[in-house]
Design a protein around this motif. Structure first.
Motif, PDB file in Angstrom:
ATOM      1  N   LEU A 258       0.956  -1.093   0.032  1.00  0.00           N
ATOM      2  CA  LEU A 258       0.064   0.101  -0.141  1.00  0.00           C
ATOM      3  C   LEU A 258       0.690   1.064   0.121  1.00  0.00           C
ATOM      4  O   LEU A 258       1.628   1.581   1.077  1.00  0.00           O
ATOM      5  CB  LEU A 258      -0.858  -0.034   1.256  1.00  0.00           C
ATOM      6  CG  LEU A 258      -1.989   1.223   1.332  1.00  0.00           C
ATOM      7  CD1 LEU A 258      -2.988   0.993   0.244  1.00  0.00           C
ATOM      8  CD2 LEU A 258      -2.621   1.124   2.694  1.00  0.00           C
ATOM      9  N   SER A 259       0.904   1.957  -1.099  1.00  0.00           N
ATOM     10  CA  SER A 259       1.464   3.331  -1.131  1.00  0.00           C
ATOM     11  C   SER A 259       0.699   4.481  -0.848  1.00  0.00           C
ATOM     12  O   SER A 259       1.104   5.729  -0.539  1.00  0.00           O
ATOM     13  CB  SER A 259       2.134   3.569  -2.505  1.00  0.00           C
ATOM     14  OG  SER A 259       1.244   3.647  -3.640  1.00  0.00           O
ATOM     15  N   GLY A 260      -0.485   4.305  -1.072  1.00  0.00           N
ATOM     16  CA  GLY A 260      -1.680   5.358  -0.840  1.00  0.00           C
ATOM     17  C   GLY A 260      -1.738   6.133  -1.976  1.00  0.00           C
ATOM     18  O   GLY A 260      -2.437   7.386  -2.215  1.00  0.00           O
ATOM     19  N   GLY A 261      -1.318   5.486  -3.073  1.00  0.00           N
ATOM     20  CA  GLY A 261      -1.509   6.128  -4.450  1.00  0.00           C
ATOM     21  C   GLY A 261      -2.727   5.639  -5.052  1.00  0.00           C
ATOM     22  O   GLY A 261      -3.542   4.534  -4.320  1.00  0.00           O
ATOM     23  N   VAL A 537     -12.642   4.685  -4.403  1.00  0.00           N
ATOM     24  CA  VAL A 537     -11.612   5.317  -4.023  1.00  0.00           C
ATOM     25  C   VAL A 537     -11.509   6.650  -3.541  1.00  0.00           C
ATOM     26  O   VAL A 537     -12.269   7.586  -4.444  1.00  0.00           O
ATOM     27  CB  VAL A 537     -10.614   5.388  -5.310  1.00  0.00           C
ATOM     28  CG1 VAL A 537      -9.250   6.300  -4.932  1.00  0.00           C
ATOM     29  CG2 VAL A 537     -10.057   3.739  -5.604  1.00  0.00           C
ATOM     30  N   PRO A 538     -11.352   7.112  -2.553  1.00  0.00           N
ATOM     31  CA  PRO A 538     -11.688   8.544  -1.907  1.00  0.00           C
ATOM     32  C   PRO A 538     -10.838   9.644  -2.915  1.00  0.00           C
ATOM     33  O   PRO A 538      -9.923   9.283  -3.360  1.00  0.00           O
ATOM     34  CB  PRO A 538     -11.077   8.560  -0.556  1.00  0.00           C
ATOM     35  CG  PRO A 538      -9.928   7.382  -0.402  1.00  0.00           C
ATOM     36  CD  PRO A 538     -10.513   6.176  -1.654  1.00  0.00           C
ATOM     37  N   GLN A 539     -11.539  10.586  -2.745  1.00  0.00           N
ATOM     38  CA  GLN A 539     -11.177  11.930  -3.768  1.00  0.00           C
ATOM     39  C   GLN A 539      -9.583  12.524  -3.298  1.00  0.00           C
ATOM     40  O   GLN A 539      -8.991  12.851  -3.934  1.00  0.00           O
ATOM     41  CB  GLN A 539     -11.924  13.244  -3.611  1.00  0.00           C
ATOM     42  CG  GLN A 539     -13.448  12.765  -4.389  1.00  0.00           C
ATOM     43  CD  GLN A 539     -13.253  12.947  -5.869  1.00  0.00           C
ATOM     44  OE1 GLN A 539     -12.046  13.306  -6.424  1.00  0.00           O
ATOM     45  NE2 GLN A 539     -14.282  12.421  -6.634  1.00  0.00           N
ATOM     46  N   PHE A 540      -9.332  12.232  -1.891  1.00  0.00           N
ATOM     47  CA  PHE A 540      -8.118  12.756  -1.529  1.00  0.00           C
ATOM     48  C   PHE A 540      -7.069  11.977  -2.084  1.00  0.00           C
ATOM     49  O   PHE A 540      -5.889  12.574  -2.436  1.00  0.00           O
ATOM     50  CB  PHE A 540      -8.016  12.792  -0.059  1.00  0.00           C
ATOM     51  CG  PHE A 540      -7.847  11.407   0.480  1.00  0.00           C
ATOM     52  CD1 PHE A 540      -6.291  11.013   0.816  1.00  0.00           C
ATOM     53  CD2 PHE A 540      -8.840  10.738   1.173  1.00  0.00           C
ATOM     54  CE1 PHE A 540      -6.282   9.607   1.534  1.00  0.00           C
ATOM     55  CE2 PHE A 540      -8.638   9.551   1.879  1.00  0.00           C
ATOM     56  CZ  PHE A 540      -7.389   8.857   2.029  1.00  0.00           C
ATOM     57  N   VAL A 541      -7.299  10.480  -2.698  1.00  0.00           N
ATOM     58  CA  VAL A 541      -6.165   9.856  -3.267  1.00  0.00           C
ATOM     59  C   VAL A 541      -6.206  10.074  -4.613  1.00  0.00           C
ATOM     60  O   VAL A 541      -5.279  10.323  -5.473  1.00  0.00           O
ATOM     61  CB  VAL A 541      -6.606   8.342  -3.053  1.00  0.00           C
ATOM     62  CG1 VAL A 541      -5.664   7.429  -3.834  1.00  0.00           C
ATOM     63  CG2 VAL A 541      -6.113   8.079  -1.696  1.00  0.00           C
ATOM     64  N   ALA A 542      -7.493  10.158  -5.290  1.00  0.00           N
ATOM     65  CA  ALA A 542      -7.760  10.256  -6.780  1.00  0.00           C
ATOM     66  C   ALA A 542      -7.123  11.694  -7.401  1.00  0.00           C
ATOM     67  O   ALA A 542      -6.543  11.480  -8.538  1.00  0.00           O
ATOM     68  CB  ALA A 542      -9.323  10.173  -6.934  1.00  0.00           C
ATOM     69  N   LYS A 543      -7.375  12.692  -6.465  1.00  0.00           N
ATOM     70  CA  LYS A 543      -6.800  13.975  -6.810  1.00  0.00           C
ATOM     71  C   LYS A 543      -5.215  14.084  -6.409  1.00  0.00           C
ATOM     72  O   LYS A 543      -4.749  15.197  -7.144  1.00  0.00           O
ATOM     73  CB  LYS A 543      -7.716  14.989  -6.366  1.00  0.00           C
ATOM     74  CG  LYS A 543      -8.940  15.135  -6.704  1.00  0.00           C
ATOM     75  CD  LYS A 543      -9.881  16.363  -5.936  1.00  0.00           C
ATOM     76  CE  LYS A 543     -11.198  16.419  -6.342  1.00  0.00           C
ATOM     77  NZ  LYS A 543     -12.016  17.676  -5.762  1.00  0.00           N
ATOM     78  N   ARG A 544      -4.416  13.324  -6.053  1.00  0.00           N
ATOM     79  CA  ARG A 544      -2.973  13.574  -5.556  1.00  0.00           C
ATOM     80  C   ARG A 544      -2.234  13.478  -6.808  1.00  0.00           C
ATOM     81  O   ARG A 544      -2.726  12.484  -7.618  1.00  0.00           O
ATOM     82  CB  ARG A 544      -2.662  12.928  -4.415  1.00  0.00           C
ATOM     83  CG  ARG A 544      -2.646  11.427  -4.598  1.00  0.00           C
ATOM     84  CD  ARG A 544      -1.689  10.602  -3.657  1.00  0.00           C
ATOM     85  NE  ARG A 544      -0.599  10.819  -3.582  1.00  0.00           N
ATOM     86  CZ  ARG A 544       0.402  10.027  -2.828  1.00  0.00           C
ATOM     87  NH1 ARG A 544      -0.110   8.740  -2.487  1.00  0.00           N
ATOM     88  NH2 ARG A 544       1.597  10.335  -2.881  1.00  0.00           N
TER      89      ARG A 544
END
Length: 635
Positions: A258-261, A537-544
């Motif tokens: 898990l990278s958080g990407g 997938v949450p937006q804070f991940v999708a937008k990074r």
């Protein structure tokens, strides 16, 4: 997940006594069992050697070599994820099974009269060799080359051996001399485009093919199967759900990287739907010092995702002294290679091996759904009129922050080149002029040959430059870089790495759209991203923004590169392949902060160690210098 060696004819009969178990060099690929079998006919001989990592049907009944001399004998590395479905297909043909494993499914499938058609239905990663009763050898790999396979040929072009890694072939004296073109490619791209491997007589078996060679000569390779076009599929979300559901199953503990990407987070979301509750593993830097790395830290995102999914997270603290790991990296990767991302995966795999035998990774999405920045660059280039590109390139002024300077420089160079050169130039760490100075003995044409061949074939058939780049990445970059280090880093730790986004359902969804539909300017892998958000997938991940999966080599080399280079530059690779003074200038550029050349310098360090170990043993001390290096602070 295993490793094997197949030796033919004279090689099988006359191994040196010290190499009677050729698979000893592959013990890390299969700590659970080993097997050996000699087969022979009137004028041929084959010796099959095998190491097993038991993941599915861990009972010894699924050990290999598998089969019988009267029907054929199989050695196989990989997993067939839809084995249950294929088992039922074969049972309807009156095939009976004695195991619950996928090895027997593949074995029986390959013996069917319409086996090539049935192979089109396989969803899995595989490399195998099948020796039939008359001595015919059939061998091949999965569609994208997830699992490795190497062939050793003699001077007459006859097959003498196959292996899952190169070391057994070298130990048996079958590899020939070092290949300076491959070493040059390792510096230019930080990886070696297949089929080159670093040795003159060892070649990568093509992905997505099964070849046949007949006894006794094994001198002509005939095509037996080639992966057909993927069945079109529009629903990316449904495809991902099917693929993850298949690949999360095992008879041993499964874990998540898990990278958080975006990619690993979507894996976590789908695995949680399947009841997955951990373990999950994430990397974090040991230092908090300010660095000159261009990417933001993954760790806060990984922590937030793990909390949201309710997954227990095991942190792996990355070794700040990553330059000390170059000798280990060179040994593990085998081929000329210089991407520091592999060091991170090596550490993650070692940390995970005590808790999980299988790890799921998000590798492959960028190539399948066009996520890299280079795709957007080529999309923009092909929209510019051909007459305008050289003029625009000649007047390009590098703007803004330093972190964007390298990208702007590269785009300016692309404007001066034609579409046939964009595929290699977007991946190169040197311009053509820089390369001529650095490596006067290995021409640019030799280094870029595979890229130009693949891209030229697409363009000549009427494809766009973007589709040519995508095809290059799938045929060269994906198996030559990401899948190579994924396999080597995980298997060195005795762990199986699975890549659900390269399962056949997802491949069909990715290849079901033309390249230009996969992305928009400013939004790589746009279709995939939209499907990920729709799937939870949450937006804070999708937008990074996309980040790198690597180690802080830029910062380390800026701080300590001058001291290390004073010793590494003595390597004979700077007499035999590269120009020492040109390399001096490159290193000075980075150390003095004039330009970010950190990855290129890292690649030269790796090339020096590789050459000293494989082409000039005892002629240099780069490995000793780097192994003794220690960085107390990154700054």
């Amino acid at each position: 997940m295993c490793g094997f060696v197949v030796l033919l004819n004279h090689t099988a009969r006359h191994l040196p006594p010290s190499h009677q178990d050729p698979c000893a060099a592959l013990a890390h690929r299969g700590p659970d069992a080993s097997g050996h079998l000699d087969l022979s006919g009137d004028n041929w001989h084959a010796a099959l050697h095998f190491r097993r990592l038991a993941v599915v049907d861990i009972d010894p009944r699924s050990d290999q070599p598998f089969g019988s001399p009267k029907r054929g004998v199989l050695v196989y590395n990989g997993e067939i994820y839809n084995a249950a479905h294929l088992r039922e297909v074969l049972r309807k043909r009156q095939v009976t099974f004695t195991t619950e494993g996928d090895t027997e499914v593949l074995y029986e499938l390959l013996l069917q009269p319409d086996a090539p058609r049935l192979l089109d239905q396989v969803d899995g990663m595989f490399a195998f060799a099948l020796v039939l009763p008359d001595g015919e050898l059939r061998y091949g790999r999965d569609r994208l080359g997830v699992k490795p396979l190497y062939a050793a040929l003699n001077a007459a072009g006859r097959m003498v051996a196959l292996a899952s890694e190169i070391e057994p072939l070298r130990a048996a004296g079958l590899s020939g001399d070092a290949d300076p073109v491959a070493v040059a490619q390792g510096a230019m791209f930080l990886w070696t485009p297949p089929p080159r491997t670093g040795w003159q007589r060892v070649r990568t078996v093509p992905a997505g093919t099964v070849l046949s060679r007949r006894a006794p000569g094994y001198d002509t390779a005939s095509p037996w199967w080639r992966a057909g076009a993927a069945m079109p599929a529009e629903d990316i979300g449904a495809a991902v759900r099917v693929s993850v559901a298949r690949q999360v199953r095992a008879d041993v503990t499964v874990g998540l990287l898990l990278s958080g990407g975006l990619d690993s987070t979507w894996l976590g979301v789908e695995m949680a739907r399947q009841g997955f509750a951990g373990p999950a593993f994430a990397a974090r830097a040991r230092t908090t010092a300010t660095t000159s790395e261009p990417f933001e830290d993954d760790a806060p995102y990984a922590a937030r995702v793990a909390r949201q999914l309710g997954l227990p997270l095991t942190w792996v603290d990355l070794d700040v002294d990553v330059l000390r790991r170059i000798p280990e990296l060179v040994t593990t990767m085998e081929l000329p290679f210089g991407d520091p991302a592999a060091v991170t995966l090596m550490q993650l795999s070692r940390a995970a091996c005590g808790e999980a035998t299988v790890l799921l990774s998000g590798l492959g999405v960028e190539e399948l759904f066009l996520g890299y920045e280079r795709y957007q660059a080529v999309l923009l280039l092909q929209r510019l009129p051909a007459w305008a590109r050289p003029a625009l390139g000649a007047t390009t002024v590098v703007p803004g922050p330093r972190r964007y300077r390298g990208r702007a420089d590269k785009f300016g160079r692309l404007l001066q080149l034609g579409p046939r050169d964009w595929s290699w130039a977007t991946q190169a760490y040197y311009s053509g002029r820089e390369w001529a100075a650095l490596s006067p003995l290995v021409a640019l044409e030799a280094v870029t040959e595979q890229h130009r061949e693949v891209a030229g074939g697409v363009l000549d058939a009427g494809g766009t430059p973007l589709s040519a780049l995508a095809e290059c990445d799938r045929r060269l970059f994906l198996p030559g870089l990401n899948l190579l280090y994924g396999d080597r880093a995980s298997m060195r730790a005795g762990v199986e790495l699975r890549v659900p986004f390269l399962g056949e359902p997802v491949v069909a969804a990715g290849l079901g759209a033309v390249a230009e539909e996969q992305l928009r300017l400013g939004d790589g892998k746009a279709r995939f991203r939209a499907a990920a958000v729709a799937s939870g997938v949450p937006q804070f991940v999708a937008k990074r923004p996309k980040t790198g999966f690597g180690a802080p080599v830029r910062s380390l080399l800026r701080e300590h590169g001058a001291r290390l280079w004073a010793e590494v530059r003595r390597s004979p690779v700077f007499d035999d392949v590269f120009d020492r003074r040109a390399a001096d200038r490159l290193v000075a550029e980075h150390v003095r902060g004039r330009r970010d050349r950190g990855l290129a310098v890292f690649g030269l360090f790796c090339a020096a160690v590789w050459w000293e170990r494989n082409a000039a043993p005892g002629a240099g001390h780069s490995a000793d210098v780097l192994s003794g290096y220690e960085a107390a602070v990154v700054g």
